[in-house]
Scaffold this active site. Structure first.
Site, PDB file in Angstrom:
ATOM      1  N   LYS A   1     -18.677  42.251  11.499  1.00 28.31           N
ATOM      2  CA  LYS A   1     -18.362  40.976  10.851  1.00 28.31           C
ATOM      3  C   LYS A   1     -18.883  39.835  11.717  1.00 28.31           C
ATOM      4  O   LYS A   1     -18.732  39.870  12.943  1.00 28.31           O
ATOM      5  CB  LYS A   1     -16.848  40.871  10.663  1.00 28.31           C
ATOM      6  CG  LYS A   1     -16.381  39.645   9.892  1.00 28.31           C
ATOM      7  CD  LYS A   1     -14.865  39.677   9.680  1.00 28.31           C
ATOM      8  CE  LYS A   1     -14.373  38.509   8.858  1.00 28.31           C
ATOM      9  NZ  LYS A   1     -12.916  38.551   8.619  1.00 28.31           N
TER      10      LYS A   1
ATOM     11  N   SER B   1     -11.432  38.069   3.782  1.00 25.91           N
ATOM     12  CA  SER B   1     -12.658  37.431   4.193  1.00 25.91           C
ATOM     13  C   SER B   1     -13.736  38.409   4.665  1.00 25.91           C
ATOM     14  O   SER B   1     -14.911  38.046   4.682  1.00 25.91           O
ATOM     15  CB  SER B   1     -12.377  36.426   5.319  1.00 25.91           C
ATOM     16  OG  SER B   1     -11.868  37.081   6.461  1.00 25.91           O
TER      17      SER B   1
ATOM     18  N   SER C   1      -7.500  40.278   5.398  1.00 22.47           N
ATOM     19  CA  SER C   1      -8.960  40.282   5.289  1.00 22.47           C
ATOM     20  C   SER C   1      -9.660  41.593   5.581  1.00 22.47           C
ATOM     21  O   SER C   1     -10.861  41.706   5.331  1.00 22.47           O
ATOM     22  CB  SER C   1      -9.548  39.205   6.183  1.00 22.47           C
ATOM     23  OG  SER C   1      -9.407  37.971   5.546  1.00 22.47           O
TER      24      SER C   1
HETATM   25  N1  GLN Z   1      -6.858  35.234   2.429  1.00 26.07           N
HETATM   26  C1  GLN Z   1      -6.146  34.893   3.626  1.00 26.07           C
HETATM   27  C2  GLN Z   1      -6.532  33.504   4.071  1.00 26.07           C
HETATM   28  O1  GLN Z   1      -7.324  32.927   3.438  1.00 26.07           O
HETATM   29  C3  GLN Z   1      -6.403  35.884   4.703  1.00 26.07           C
HETATM   30  C4  GLN Z   1      -7.698  35.708   5.372  1.00 26.07           C
HETATM   31  C5  GLN Z   1      -7.848  36.598   6.565  1.00 26.07           C
HETATM   32  O2  GLN Z   1      -7.125  37.600   6.701  1.00 26.07           O
HETATM   33  N2  GLN Z   1      -8.745  36.224   7.441  1.00 26.07           N
HETATM   34  O3  GLN Z   1      -6.058  33.002   5.022  1.00 26.07           O
END
Ligand code: GLN
Length: 482
Positions: free
Chosen positions: A74, A149, A173
């Site tokens: 990532k 994400s 995410s």
């Molecule tokens: N969807 C969640 C957010 O927008 C989690 C994102 C994540 O785990 N990085 O914060």
């Protein structure tokens, strides 16, 4: 497409070399990623060099535990000499000057980095649509999101452009994109995996972890990254077990808790059917299924979004156009430099969160918002601890619906935040959890989430592996054409 474990065994048996498998994967990326956008940067030359070095090490009898295994990373992990963008215009020109601890460990273990994967900007989102480089697409249906994400990592694995990948999970995410793309993803206990060199979103919630085709592969990759790091003050100094050793243990008598709050209004019928069938499979495998109560589940989303936004507003203050990252042209004065660099460098969702987080932390509001959210967080953790007095694991859906169409929630941040309903309380409590493929609804993959108590990753992997021995959902792959 071979799994990580199969590639490991094939390399050990001399069936193929790391250079051969790396070359195949690079070819596949070149042929298919134009349509899927899983990678922001493909590190072709470096990958081939690392593969050659891995083959030489093996020939010399020095094969590390991940020798020659190709991985996607990532684009939130700093990688020495390679652009680390966090999918933001702000860091579009940022070449990391050092490796994150997990990257250094993977490299020392002999693995090969194929490239850096697409994501929501600064890991803020559930759809990969906030990426500066455009969304990655779900290989099961290209008009749908892959989740976020860590969307690019999930797509790379699901579409056979990497056998496994690293993701990060602040509120879901790793698990949510794993569920949407039909792969297995594990979010470790907070403190299990070093955050050093992993660009911070919300420091008290962020945790890196493996995304792969199976629980067995997740165990292999977790082994390579877990462990204490003195450069991360929240890293926990505790022995790392052998995650592969207990995979095949029987699960007769395993007590699985079903929180009634996870099967209430808002859960899609197709997802509910798949999860019910998966729980039945666990009963057949000998597990005992018990209803549990997590009474504070309803406050998880507001608590999470206060904590995450407050912490991100603080973490992202370092991107000011002065030291690194995007800088506006011809600033009039210092204030103009800050304002325009940040206005140009950050996308809308990141700005929204910085604004809300700054407000929540401002004098006079800190107690009302951040402190209050921390108290709610404690209640949520206590709920889990009460449940774990009666059960070994907690099970439920990873997401309320399967992958949604691109654009559907883009203009409605609250609808987007509701996607995280089953995943974020795990981060608030710091617990480990895994999402594994459990079936399909209208042709789209559905993920089953298993949540464990602190440092119980081995038990989660064991329960997931046994399920994968009895079912073949995790082996289904989308038809991927160029
Ligand atoms: N969807 C969640 C957010 O927008 C989690 C994102 C994540 O785990 N990085 O914060």
């Amino acid at each position: 497409m071979q799994t990580l474990t199969q590639i490991r065994d094939g390399l050990a048996a001399g069936d193929f070399s790391s250079v051969e498998i790396t070359r195949d994967l690079l070819d596949r990326i070149a042929a298919t990623d134009g349509a899927l956008n899983a990678y922001i940067t493909v590190t072709e030359a470096q990958a081939l060099q690392q593969a050659e070095a891995a083959d030489r090490d093996r020939a010399a009898g020095n094969a590390g535990p991940l020798n020659g295994l190709p991985l996607a990373i990532k684009d939130i992990f700093c990688t020495d000499g390679v652009r680390t963008s966090c999918a933001s215009r702000m860091l579009d020109n940022f070449i990391a000057p050092y490796d994150a601890t997990v990257i250094a460990r993977l490299r020392d273990a002999g693995s090969v980095m194929l490239g850096k994967t697409n994501m929501d900007e600064f890991a803020m989102g559930s759809s990969n649509e906030s990426s500066h480089y455009g969304p990655a697409r779900n290989p099961w249906d290209r008009d749908r999101v892959p989740g976020g994400s860590s969307g690019g990592s999930a797509v790379a694995v699901a579409a056979g452009m990497a056998p496994a990948a690293l993701g990060t999970d602040t509120g879901g995410s790793i698990r949510q994109p794993a569920a949407f793309c039909g792969i297995t993803g594990l979010k470790p206990t907070y403190g299990r995996v070093s955050r050093y060199g992993m660009i911070a979103y919300a420091s008290s919630l962020d945790q890196g972890g493996p995304m792969a085709r199976s629980a067995e592969d997740c165990a292999l990759l977790l082994q390579g990254i877990a462990g204490f790091d003195e450069r991360d003050s929240t890293s926990i100094d505790r022995e790392v077990p052998d995650y592969g050793a207990r995979l095949d243990d029987g699960i007769d008598g395993l007590r699985i808790g079903l929180p009634k709050q996870y099967f209430a209004a808002g859960l899609d019928d197709g997802v509910a059917r798949v999860i019910d069938a998966a729980i039945d499979e666990y009963r057949r495998l000998g597990a005992e299924v018990i209803e549990v109560d997590l009474p504070n589940s309803g406050i998880a989303i507001p608590a999470y979004y206060v904590v995450a936004m407050a912490e991100c507003s603080s973490n992202l203050s370092r991107f000011d156009g002065v030291r690194f990252g995007h800088r506006c042209d011809d600033p009039k004065d210092l204030e103009d430099l800050y304002k325009r660099s940040r206005a140009e460098g950050f996308g809308d969702e990141v700005k929204r969160r910085i604004l809300i987080g700054t407000y929540a932390l401002s004098a006079g509001y800190y107690d009302a918002y951040y402190l209050k959210a921390q108290k709610l967080r404690r209640l949520i953790s206590n709920d889990f601890q009460s449940a774990f007095e009666r059960v070994d694991l907690i099970a439920g859906p990873t997401t309320p619906t399967p992958a949604f169409p691109l654009g559907d929630n883009r203009d409605d941040p609250v609808a987007m935040y509701l996607q995280d309903i089953y995943t974020i309380s795990v981060n608030l409590a710091g617990l480990p959890a895994i999402s594994l493929p459990a079936g399909f609804s209208d042709g789209l993959p559905v993920g089953l989430q298993l949540i464990g108590n602190y440092f119980d990753e081995a038990r989660l992997l064991n329960a997931a592996h046994r399920f994968q021995q009895a079912t073949d959902w995790h082996l289904r792959q989308p038809e991927v054409t160029a």
